[in-house]
Design an enzyme around this catalytic site. Structure first.
Site, PDB file in Angstrom:
ATOM      1  CB  CYS A 100      50.226  24.349  29.815  1.00  0.00           C
ATOM      2  SG  CYS A 100      51.688  24.401  28.762  1.00  0.00           S
ATOM      3  CG  ASN A 101      52.644  20.636  27.111  1.00  0.00           C
ATOM      4  OD1 ASN A 101      53.305  20.112  28.004  1.00  0.00           O
ATOM      5  ND2 ASN A 101      53.160  21.497  26.259  1.00  0.00           N
ATOM      6  NE  ARG A 102      55.596  17.094  29.714  1.00  0.00           N
ATOM      7  CZ  ARG A 102      55.770  16.184  28.756  1.00  0.00           C
ATOM      8  NH1 ARG A 102      55.566  14.918  29.014  1.00  0.00           N
ATOM      9  NH2 ARG A 102      56.161  16.549  27.558  1.00  0.00           N
TER      10      ARG A 102
ATOM     11  CG  HIS B  31      58.704   9.768  29.980  1.00  0.00           C
ATOM     12  ND1 HIS B  31      58.180  10.078  28.741  1.00  0.00           N
ATOM     13  CD2 HIS B  31      57.990  10.502  30.882  1.00  0.00           C
ATOM     14  CE1 HIS B  31      57.196  10.936  28.883  1.00  0.00           C
ATOM     15  NE2 HIS B  31      57.064  11.217  30.169  1.00  0.00           N
TER      16      HIS B  31
ATOM     17  N   GLY C 194      47.782  37.459  34.302  1.00  0.00           N
ATOM     18  CA  GLY C 194      48.512  36.505  35.127  1.00  0.00           C
ATOM     19  C   GLY C 194      49.906  37.024  35.394  1.00  0.00           C
TER      20      GLY C 194
ATOM     21  CB  SER D  78      51.870  35.547  33.055  1.00  0.00           C
ATOM     22  OG  SER D  78      50.731  34.734  32.932  1.00  0.00           O
TER      23      SER D  78
END
Length: 582
Positions: A50-52, A99, A192, A197
């Protein structure tokens, strides 16, 4: 070949860009297939959360690899390359390993230390394995990343530094209060049935909500999740499953809703949320004033004694109100509305204001005592008169001036709490402006986590990452020279076999016992001569900058490059056959 990662995350790009660049399941598969089909890359894996969004590849050319991977990300995300490029980051070789290991430990997460990323890395590896896009390098890299992440969580207190994104989101909904106190007795709707979820449903159940309703496009998955919640030993919650069509109706009953689906469009529009919250806000406003709520629409479109939340049109006003920014709490009759008007229009507007003012005390019905009603022209008469005098002197209004601040009515306490953990978003961002509703989404979570303190254990995790990166690099470099060493020993064995065959031709009467003894002696001599150099070259190759030793060995012994490549292919084939589950 060298490891390369090109990607973007919440640290490099705004949520709006991440949202547009997000990839559905089909797009992720196509991206991996196109990457391995491209010339610079032989392996590929995609980590999409959701963020990468990060694309890992084994490439033979750095610049060509960066250009190709960036182009592929832009093509499959639908975001233009020129627009996407400023938000991309690139890591190469050891930096790429560092990383991924940092990501696996939760050091690069929006909520530092969260462990959910490990499951997402595992899913990424499984997808690449299913598509046969991950070869030896990426298999080893991702499996080692999983081990490093588990080590960080088991050997340090990194879990104390962070939490799951779900828990962090619920804390934001509770506005820093205790989650269990805030959640106790509430009715929850979870939209979901995926991993995020499911985690949200379990967290809410443990927090003490009275009921959890699960909605999902695949009803069977919603039923399974509801059954798991009901059978949990650590919760005592009522749970049931509903189809997605029931979400609007269930939202009217819910106190808190969490949404995390793979939908490409909005699951909850601002209109749907406003409809669910309608009436609750009215009751809170009336109760705050000790009145009974009056929901009868008045002539101005407002409901009885409720405060104005928007400005209506005014019959006879010479302004084109549709072109004026209609901000709640600021009058369209005053300075902000008339700035930039011609003198004649201003005079006409001033006359209309004067005619609409009865004794300077006309007020709109239902305005709250002690506040400035946005539809009351009386407070604007002096301002317009002053502006008219300015126009008489200058012939124009010299600049657009900021309107005077107006006392704003306090917002009611939220009656509906929404947590949107999807990317792209499930819930319309316009919900932020609705009274009586509190929305926390990925964007607001990013803002809230920006200044979050980091635990002391983070330093220990960073040391673990550094050690593991060094060990992985050494193993990778040592493995890189292994095919060359094998090819060298194979060549030596062939030389021995050739010399023994030549000896048989010269000494045909040599009996088997003596031939075997001579053969063994020659082999021991060759092994002893090669032992020290091959062991030492592996040690040297494992050190930083040791990649050149393989080339030196091939040059010194005149090894056939194709022989070395054949050994590498054989080893990769063996690794593929022996590969276990991720």
């Amino acid at each position: 070949m060298s490891l390369l990662v090109v990607g973007l995350s919440h640290r490099s790009a705004p949520v709006s860009v991440l949202e547009r660049a997000s990839l559905n399941a089909d797009a992720q598969v196509k991206l991996l297939q196109d990457t391995v089909a491209a010339e610079p890359a032989t392996e590929a894996a995609l980590l999409a959360t959701c963020n990468r969004i990060e694309l890992y590849a084994d490439v033979d050319k750095f610049h060509a690899g960066v250009a190709e991977l960036s182009t592929l990300l832009a093509q499959h995300s639908g975001v233009g390359l020129e627009e996407l490029t400023p938000y991309l980051y690139v890591h190469y070789e050891d930096r790429a390993v560092h990383h991924l290991f940092s990501v696996a430990c939760g050091l690069d997460s929006m909520v530092v230390g969260e462990g959910q990323i490990l499951g997402q890395i595992k899913d990424s590896l499984a997808r690449a394995q299913d598509l046969h896009s991950a070869g030896r390098l990426l298999n080893d890299l991702f499996q080692q990343a999983l081990r490093v992440g588990k080590r960080a969580h088991s050997e340090t207190g990194i879990d104390r530094a962070g939490q799951s994104l779900v828990t962090f989101g619920l804390e934001q909904l509770a506005q820093g209060g205790d989650i269990q106190e805030w959640a106790r007795g509430k009715k929850a709707l979870v939209i979901g049935a995926g991993s995020m979820s499911s985690l949200a449903a379990a967290t809410l159940a443990r927090a003490g909500v009275a009921e959890v309703v699960v909605a999902n496009r695949t009803f069977d998955r919603a039923e399974r999740l509801a059954q798991i919640l009901m059978e949990g030993d650590d919760t005592d919650v009522a749970a049931r499953a509903v189809p997605m069509e029931s979400v609007p109706a269930e939202l009217t009953r819910a106190d808190v809703a969490v949404s995390c689906t793979g939908a490409t469009g909005l699951v909850l529009t601002a209109e749907a949320v406003a409809a669910a919250a309608e009436g609750r806000t009215a009751v809170l406003w009336a109760e705050a004033d000790g009145e009974e709520p009056d929901r009868t629409p008045g002539p101005d479109g407002r409901r009885g004694n409720l405060p104005a939340t928007s400005l209506g049109n005014e019959d006879g006003c010479p302004l084109d109100l549709a072109s004026v920014q209609n901000t709640a709490g600021f009058s369209v009759l005053g300075e902000a509305a008339v700035a930039g008007m011609a003198a004649a229009d201003l005079e006409q507007h001033a006359a209309w204001v004067d005619n609409g003012t009865v004794g300077g005390a006309q007020r709109t019905a239902g305005a709250r005592p002690g506040t400035i009603d946005p539809l009351d022209p009386a407070p604007d008469a002096d301002a317009i008169a002053a502006l008219a005098a300015t126009v008489a002197t200058l012939g124009r209004i010299p600049e657009r001036r900021r309107p005077e601040p107006v006392e704003e009515a306090p917002r009611p306490q939220p009656v509906l709490f929404l947590l949107d953990l999807a990317m792209p978003r499930d819930i319309d961002a316009a919900v932020h402006r609705l009274a009586g509703v509190r929305l926390v989404d990925i964007e607001s979570l990013a803002e809230a986590s920006a200044g979050a303190p980091m635990a002391a254990d983070v330093d220990q995790v960073r040391r673990i990452v550094s050690d593991e990166v060094a060990a992985f690099g050494a193993a990778l470099r040592a493995a890189h020279i292994t095919p060359t060493v094998v090819a060298l020993r194979t060549m030596a064995a062939d030389v021995v076999a050739g010399e023994i065959a030549r000896l048989d031709g010269r000494l045909p009467g040599l009996d088997d016992k003596h031939r075997a003894e001579i053969t063994q002696t020659v082999r021991r001599v060759v092994d002893k001569l090669l032992h020290a150099p091959t062991v030492r070259v592996k040690q040297l190759a494992a050190e930083p900058g040791g990649a050149g030793y393989a080339d030196a060995l091939r040059t010194l012994f005149d090894l056939d490059p194709e022989t070395v490549a054949a050994v590498s292919r054989a080893e990769d084939s063996t690794t593929e056959k022996n590969r276990g589950p991720a």
